[in-house]
Motif scaffolding. Structure first.
Motif, mmCIF file in Angstrom:
data_model
loop_
_atom_site.group_PDB
_atom_site.id
_atom_site.type_symbol
_atom_site.label_atom_id
_atom_site.label_comp_id
_atom_site.label_asym_id
_atom_site.label_seq_id
_atom_site.Cartn_x
_atom_site.Cartn_y
_atom_site.Cartn_z
ATOM 1 N N CYS A 1 0.839 -1.193 0.000
ATOM 2 C CA CYS A 1 0.000 0.000 0.000
ATOM 3 C C CYS A 1 0.875 1.245 0.000
ATOM 4 O O CYS A 1 0.626 2.201 0.749
ATOM 5 C CB CYS A 1 -0.953 0.002 1.190
ATOM 6 N N THR A 2 1.887 1.229 -0.832
ATOM 7 C CA THR A 2 2.817 2.348 -0.919
ATOM 8 C C THR A 2 2.804 2.956 -2.325
ATOM 9 O O THR A 2 3.629 3.823 -2.626
ATOM 10 C CB THR A 2 4.243 1.875 -0.583
ATOM 11 N N GLY A 3 1.902 2.472 -3.189
ATOM 12 C CA GLY A 3 1.697 3.100 -4.486
ATOM 13 C C GLY A 3 2.868 2.938 -5.436
ATOM 14 O O GLY A 3 3.766 2.120 -5.223
ATOM 15 N N GLY B 1 1.877 0.107 4.621
ATOM 16 C CA GLY B 1 1.549 1.522 4.476
ATOM 17 C C GLY B 1 2.660 2.489 4.827
ATOM 18 O O GLY B 1 2.407 3.667 5.051
#
Lengths: 384, 384
Positions: free
Chosen positions: A77-79, A113
């Protein structure tokens, strides 16, 4: 030993500084060949961490030169920036090994995250490359721990001259499929990538896929199987599959015994199922009952909670023909009270719950743990 | 008040001696008419307690004269003998009311797998019949408690002259469908059984069916709706449905706030779903994440665990377009790090987690609680 037990592999594990407490947090496993055949199995979670997205692409080529693994951050979830971090990590490993990033697998584990501290990590890769050795298996296994209290390693030397070794991490978020975990298995057998892929899927299906400690599926699960071919031995597919399955079962048992806060290792043994799918379905439903897991923690042979869980499934069974044994005592017969529950000895760490669906000859065993206040405490404070 | 708020109902609640500690354990609710129209919704668990099997038959006739409820024993997984106990209980109520057993519903709650002490229970029925009164709603609600710390009651008086009242119990094993619970709702509106059935199903679908404190589905869930017609008022179906839904929502909130060991009331609000089913599916998956529930207990806005749970579903969404807010702060945007998680105030008892799937205009809210050491303690020792 562990991943360096087979010929052709070097490894390293060290404290790069990703974890604040100074523990080991970076591992490197290198396959020096002559073969680089490899296979991988990944989380079925649709929210996949950057290293999973990257390594899935690498494994499509069926060749892996090296695996770099870090704890201290899941890079999930760090893009796009997080994916770039993974890519850069693979490029760095390729540079220090003078090789191609397209054959470098990456694994990460830790908090979701948050971005990884890339300067620290890349400096660690350089140091790990310098420390690579045939003795590096144990420090590598140690470096991938998060809440694991012990490093998990296993190896088997086959009589016909090849060896399989492995390391794994995983203590919470353990659920199919896979269990939440990173696992690297190595062998010096000489086997092509397609065969490795079939072998790894067979092995995972009956080991890691049947471990369910808390019903939570991770974003980072990765199991890799790397073959160096350095022994020159090519065992039959069935034989190698058995050895790899043994290693996976051994590691799965270690994961279970180290599950967060657990005091009991519970085997849900489903028999009399109409087919394998029913057996696994019922096993999973029972393994996920928080109420049952609390009861087992309290050493209470509460078979009513077993039946309540079985009844939530659409497996083939007649509620009035269900039988349940706990540690060998048939406390429920024909869906009703059976033998005296006082006869059940709940003190051993291992608890076996047998559910007889009375509908066929298929069986499956799913492994879980009890639910404890320690699990709650550990997971209430993980990111703070 | 509670079930005796509407005209035409009497109730009683007393300590018959089923529970060892001397607490109230037997309730009787009687509909004196003129109408006896009734509807019921029952557990979808395939392992059904004897009183559920009995009451399902009674409700098929659409008429209920009385409901007898006991705590102190679920009479589940007790085989043909347990069913005979339920039948005998209904016959006893019919005898003391000089009525037909075919219109007597029976509910039981407590430990699974043990027979009820029938002599004690039947003597209690006689005493309850003598104590029936227009003031008996509160003692009746008190008598159906198990691990509930408070009695749950509600009532609404509609402007056009009819009233709806209700009582419920339930503190653990709360999951759809239904939540684990017994609930009796009464009204003096004059409505036929088919209409009551539609109204009750609509109301349960958006209230009790969206409560999931521990993922465990019970063997005894029963929600009954009884209409005496004593007000002489026949509201429109939509109006009565709204009033009944309000009562169910009120009782569902009380169940949530009294869930075993809970310190937080968590609303999982799913928006942007492609359809209602997706919204409920995602809400349930998030509500069942033990890891997330532990994090919320620790006042940790751990949105990574939300995404990990969303990713286990097959709902329509793009992982890179998921947004998550916790208590109004969008901590995850486009599947990645969003606003500063330090801005989230986790101190209030009520926590709202908003998941935006970015795939449509449908929404649903599922309610759950945190997972605590107290839940573990309470459920480790329940049967001992």
């Amino acid at each position: 030993m562990s991943v360096t037990a087979p010929l052709g592999f070097r490894a390293a594990g060290l404290a790069a500084g990703i974890k604040k407490g100074g523990e080991r947090d970076l591992a490197l496993v290198v396959n020096d060949g002559p073969s680089r055949a490899a296979a991988g199995v990944f989380t079925r979670n649709r929210v996949k961490a950057a290293p999973v997205l990257w390594s899935e692409q690498v494994l499509r080529g069926g060749r892996v030169r090296a695996v770099v693994l870090n704890s201290g951050g899941a890079n999930a979830c760090t893009g796009p920036a997080g994916f770039q971090d993974t890519h850069q990590t693979a490029e760095k490993v390729a540079a220090v090994l003078d090789d191609s990033a397209g054959e470098i697998a990456v694994c990460s584990t830790g908090l979701i995250g948050e971005r990884l501290p890339m300067d620290t990590l890349l400096a660690g890769v350089e140091e790990a490359a310098r420390e690579l050795s045939r003795d590096g298996g144990l420090p590598a296994a140690d470096a991938i721990r998060t809440t694991d209290t012990v490093a998990k390693i296993a190896f088997r030397r086959a009589t016909d001259g090849y060896t399989v070794g492995g390391m794994a991490k995983g203590a919470g978020m353990l659920a199919p499929a896979l269990a939440t975990m990173l696992c690297v298995i190595t062998t010096d057998a000489d086997v092509d990538a397609a065969t490795l892929d079939r072998i790894l899927r067979r092995a995972c299906a009956v080991t890691f896929d049947r471990l369910d400690t808390d019903g939570c599926m991770s974003t980072n699960d990765t199991v890799l199987l790397l073959a160096s071919g350095a022994s020159g031995v090519t065992p039959s597919e069935d034989e190698l599959a058995q050895t790899v399955t043994d290693i996976c079962a051994d590691l799965a048992r270690q994961l279970l015994l180290d599950a967060e806060g657990a005091t009991k290792a519970i085997a849900i043994e489903v028999v009399g199922a109409a087919d394998d799918e029913d057996a696994v379905l019922v096993g999973r439903a029972v393994a996920r009952s928080n109420l049952l897991k609390c009861a087992i923690h309290g050493e209470d042979p509460n078979w009513g909670r077993v039946l309540a869980a079985v009844g939530t499934t659409d497996a083939v069974f007649d509620p009035d023909r269900l039988n349940v044994a706990i540690n060998g005592v048939w406390v429920c017969r024909n869906g009703s009270v059976g033998d005296d529950r006082a006869k059940v000895d709940m003190r051993p760490r291992d608890v076996t719950i047998t559910v007889d669906l009375g509908s066929g000859a298929h069986t499956a065993t799913v492994h879980t743990t009890d639910l404890t206040a320690d699990y709650v405490h550990e997971n209430s404070a993980y990111s703070s």
